[in-house]
Design a protein around this motif. Structure first.
Motif: not given
Length: 226
Positions: A209-210, A197-201, A216-217
């Motif tokens: 986005k995406g 969720a945080e990665a999407e935020e 692969g961060w």
């Protein structure tokens, strides 16, 4: 026994001994790697992944796919035209053992696209959990308002003097690194602690986005923060 694995955004049905061409992996010829995103193995169907399952493989070579030609011609007043070719970078692997369980304890490094390679060991999960706790604590301790951020910009710039070199992450250049610093992200440990969720935020905030998941961060940051 067969398995259905996922890598590079694609799904493959494999058996032991199969030779497979997949999207480029960060590995060299002769390396032993392990695919951990297993959607199905034998009669077990994942939801979406089969917990503890894995597929071992040996890297044969780094290759390129067939050349594709893209021709673009602009219409109307513009008389320009452009022709360009592309060869997709691929990795040739030979499938080895298919494990229905215990893959998380095998100690074989995971197959990752991009530049980062994670190791399938319990130490990675432990380090990620510690980083997540530290990141959550720092968020609760201080979350300045937007007006305060602008006033504290000189201090923030000085604070980044001891920050990690985030440009080591796949797809991160100087401009994107500055945006991450502006959001308070200065270390690999912070990125390693992100949830989905945080990665999407953050992807939304950075107009990325995406791509955080595709590049692969999080897996790269876990390795780089060791």
């Amino acid at each position: 026994m067969f398995a259905v694995l996922k890598t590079g955004g694609k799904q493959y049905r494999v058996q032991s001994g199969d030779v497979l061409r997949v999207e480029k992996l960060d590995a060299q010829a002769g390396d032993e790697i392990q695919f951990n995103e297993i959607l199905m193995v034998g009669d077990s169907i994942g939801a979406p992944l089969v917990e503890g399952a894995g597929v071992k493989a040996t890297v044969i070579d780094q290759i390129k796919g067939p050349k594709t030609i893209n021709f673009v011609k602009r219409r109307r007043k513009h008389g320009s035209q452009r022709k360009k070719g592309h060869r997709q970078q691929l990795t040739l692997v030979r499938i080895g053992d298919i494990m229905e369980s215990g893959a998380d304890k095998s100690g074989i490094r995971a197959a990752l696209s991009g530049r980062g390679i994670a190791f399938a060991t319990g130490a990675v999960a432990l380090a990620a959990a510690g980083a997540a706790a530290a990141y959550a604590a720092s968020n609760k301790a201080e979350k300045p308002a937007k007006a305060e951020k602008k006033a504290a910009a000189p201090k923030a710039a000085a604070a980044t003097a001891g920050a990690d070199d985030l440009k080591q992450l796949s797809g991160v250049g100087p401009a994107l690194e500055k945006k991450l610093h502006a959001e308070g992200i200065t270390t690999f440990a912070q990125i390693a602690a992100w949830s989905d969720a945080e990665a999407e935020e953050f992807g939304e905030k950075l107009n990325f986005k995406g791509r955080i998941q595709r590049e692969g961060w999080i897996e790269q940051a876990k390795e780089l923060s060791k």
